[in-house]
Design an enzyme around this catalytic site. Structure first.
Site, mmCIF file in Angstrom:
data_model
loop_
_atom_site.group_PDB
_atom_site.id
_atom_site.type_symbol
_atom_site.label_atom_id
_atom_site.label_comp_id
_atom_site.label_asym_id
_atom_site.label_seq_id
_atom_site.Cartn_x
_atom_site.Cartn_y
_atom_site.Cartn_z
ATOM 1 N N ASP A 372 0.879 -1.172 0.000
ATOM 2 C CA ASP A 372 0.000 0.000 0.000
ATOM 3 C C ASP A 372 0.913 1.218 0.000
ATOM 4 O O ASP A 372 1.694 1.415 0.922
ATOM 5 C CB ASP A 372 -0.877 -0.053 1.258
ATOM 6 C CG ASP A 372 -1.523 1.288 1.620
ATOM 7 O OD1 ASP A 372 -1.608 2.160 0.747
ATOM 8 O OD2 ASP A 372 -1.931 1.433 2.788
ATOM 9 N N GLU A 390 -3.765 4.199 -2.422
ATOM 10 C CA GLU A 390 -4.154 3.802 -1.065
ATOM 11 C C GLU A 390 -5.653 3.942 -0.832
ATOM 12 O O GLU A 390 -6.294 3.038 -0.279
ATOM 13 C CB GLU A 390 -3.397 4.622 -0.020
ATOM 14 C CG GLU A 390 -3.784 4.212 1.401
ATOM 15 C CD GLU A 390 -2.947 4.864 2.484
ATOM 16 O OE1 GLU A 390 -2.713 6.081 2.396
ATOM 17 O OE2 GLU A 390 -2.533 4.146 3.419
ATOM 18 N N GLU A 391 -6.213 5.060 -1.254
ATOM 19 C CA GLU A 391 -7.638 5.265 -1.046
ATOM 20 C C GLU A 391 -8.473 4.216 -1.781
ATOM 21 O O GLU A 391 -9.462 3.707 -1.238
ATOM 22 C CB GLU A 391 -8.043 6.671 -1.504
ATOM 23 C CG GLU A 391 -7.548 7.786 -0.597
ATOM 24 C CD GLU A 391 -6.138 8.256 -0.918
ATOM 25 O OE1 GLU A 391 -5.673 9.205 -0.279
ATOM 26 O OE2 GLU A 391 -5.501 7.666 -1.815
#
Length: 558
Positions: A372, A390-391
């Protein structure tokens, strides 16, 4: 890096081995909101992500690297060199779960591992029962909404102190009893126990979302009562205090997926106390936000797609026939001073490397340790407007969001590893082109602890205002140590690593340098690496050439 031949071994060699060019300047430079309390979050230069069907969720089958003898490896490598092809390995040569997995002992408590299910019942195959304990209103623990110490002060002729959970229970019960609930009803309930933010919090994104989604997909008025009912089960589902994963302390938390869903239902209804302000004097100023208030305001197309993913998650976990039944582990790791490598003297050679411009970490990297490209504030802008690697990862695996409840900002020598999270959604695109692309049926196997065989590693890269800063050896060393903190094995036979353009978007990282840094850290950790360039063919070819040079010259890390 040092070579087997008489070549110089100074810090400039790293730069000499890499073709530093300006192609990364053309990477996606999205500077997204990382919520009001934090600096801007890292954006990878991924051109786009593709959705994938449930048929691919179990990942490519592979016997792993262990299926070949050393002689076979050497013969294959020699053949590749004679043919003039890349020294890179094939993707199926890398080790994956479940073929590559450290031996798990029995699930048990320890001073550094807090488990929220009854371990005895688990061992006796009696199901996942909550572990009994006691509530702690203390700075080392999550302050829970159902705590009797959580108070609302009502002003009038006289000040009244009311236990906040009583107010929450009253208004969420009113919602849970209804057949259908509107956004206005949701807003009214939330503001009753968050009166301080009346006039400050907006619900326009949630309202617009419900209005704009077609009727065939618009089940939200009947879902809101179910989320309220799930949130109210908090005292029954989480019966002891949740310790904070604090900076400087290696510690682990294991929760059931049902417990996580209940915690996230409370985040949805913004019940967590002391988590709505982010100033330097705020109690949780060094933690990410967890209440969903920032997701509900400031309408955008991004918010619409985020809410589609989040609402689908709640639709699954509130259904008795589909709610998940496993465990998820959150482990904060710290690289001790005694474990920091002496990179200059490291004589290890390059590990196996596969480079591809096709596929994604979460699909083709199934079964590997999946990187990530994290913010030091776990989850980045997932509850704001951020929509990069990441989101997106946190939206398709919403159980990851609960890490924001208890994970303090990462230090330079720390990482977070999450084992067992479930993927609920498919997606298309990236950033402004991101779309929720429907449900995902996760077919991964579960390990001995009833966790899905998915490991996600959150490591945060440095943010360089000026690109040349990253070639300073102190900066390179920081990134080496950060990557090694995450890559370092904590047992035998662990899977290889799936990664890509870590810190190469808004953080201005040089993709070739970042790739070599990760390769060096993987060498020290004695793990292979799959590098996904996200449709960047030029980067793929450059890395293959660089790696071929490193291998043929027998270059070592130091």
């Amino acid at each position: 890096m040092a070579e087997g031949h008489n070549r110089r071994n100074d810090s400039s060699q790293v730069k000499d081995l890499i073709q530093f060019d300006d192609h990364s300047e053309n990477c996606h430079q999205e500077k997204h909101e990382h919520e009001t309390e934090h600096n801007s979050k890292d954006s990878s230069s991924q051109a786009g992500c593709t959705s994938y069907s449930s048929s691919s969720s179990s990942g490519p089958s592979s016997a792993g690297a262990g299926g070949r003898t050393q002689a076979e490896w050497e013969e294959r490598e020699e053949t590749q060199r004679e043919d003039g092809t890349s020294s890179c390995c094939q993707l199926d040569d890398l080790k994956r779960l479940p073929q590559s997995q450290k031996k798990l002992g029995p699930l048990q408590f320890s001073p550094d591992h807090t488990i929220f299910i009854d371990v005895v019942a688990f061992r006796n195959e009696e199901g996942l029962k909550p572990q009994q304990g006691r509530e702690m209103w203390h700075s080392n623990f999550v302050k829970m909404p159902c705590s009797p110490s959580s108070i609302i002060t009502k002003t009038g002729l006289t000040k009244q102190h009311v236990v906040r959970w009583k107010v929450i229970t009253k208004h969420l019960n009113n919602l849970a009893k209804k057949t259908t609930v509107s956004v206005e009803n949701v807003k009214e309930a939330i503001m009753k126990y968050n009166p301080k933010y009346e006039g400050q919090w907006s619900f326009d994104a949630l309202a617009n979302f419900v209005q704009r989604i077609p009727k065939v997909e618009n089940y939200f008025d009947t879902l809101f009562p179910k989320i309220a009912a799930l949130a109210l089960k908090l005292p029954q589902y989480v019966m002891k205090a949740i310790p904070l994963l604090q900076r400087g302390h290696a510690a682990t938390i294991t929760l059931s997926q049902v417990q996580i869903s209940c915690l996230l239902a409370n985040a949805f209804f913004c019940t967590f106390p002391h988590r709505n302000t982010s100033g330097s004097n705020a109690e949780y100023h060094s933690y990410p936000t967890i209440n969903f208030s920032s997701l509900f305001g400031n309408w955008s197309e991004r918010k619409k797609e985020k809410l589609r993913a989040i609402m689908h998650y709640f639709n699954v976990v509130t259904d008795e026939t589909t709610k998940p039944s496993g465990l998820v582990t959150f482990e904060r790791r710290c690289l001790r001073d005694t474990d920091v490598p002496n990179w200059r003297s490291c004589k290890l050679k390059m590990p196996n490397l596969h480079v591809t411009s096709h596929g994604t970490i979460e699909t083709e990297g199934t079964g590997m340790l999946q990187v990530d490209f994290a913010s030091s504030w776990i989850g980045g802008g997932v509850l704001g407007s951020g929509l990069v690697q990441e989101e997106i990862l946190f939206l398709i695996n919403p159980e990851l969001i609960v890490a924001r409840l208890f994970t303090e900002k990462l230090n330079d020598n720390e990482c977070l590893i999450i084992t067992g999270s479930q993927q609920f959604s498919c997606y298309l695109g990236f950033g402004d082109t991101f779309e929720w692309a429907g449900p995902h049926e996760d077919r991964l196997r579960r390990d001995k602890w009833n966790r899905l065989e998915r490991q996600i590693l959150a490591i945060d890269a440095l943010n360089f205002k000026h690109r040349r800063e990253q070639y300073n050896m102190a900066k390179v060393t920081r990134e080496l140590n950060k990557a090694y903190c995450g890559f370092k094995c904590h047992g035998d036979n662990e899977p290889d690593i799936a990664t890509g353009k870590w810190g190469c978007g808004a953080f201005n990282g040089d993709p070739q340098l970042k790739a070599v840094i990760q390769l060096m850290a993987a060498a020290k950790a004695k793990r292979g690496l799959a590098f996904f360039s996200f449709k960047d063919e030029k980067l793929k070819q450059g890395l293959q050439q660089t790696y071929h040079l490193l291998v043929t010259e027998q270059t070592t890390v130091g």
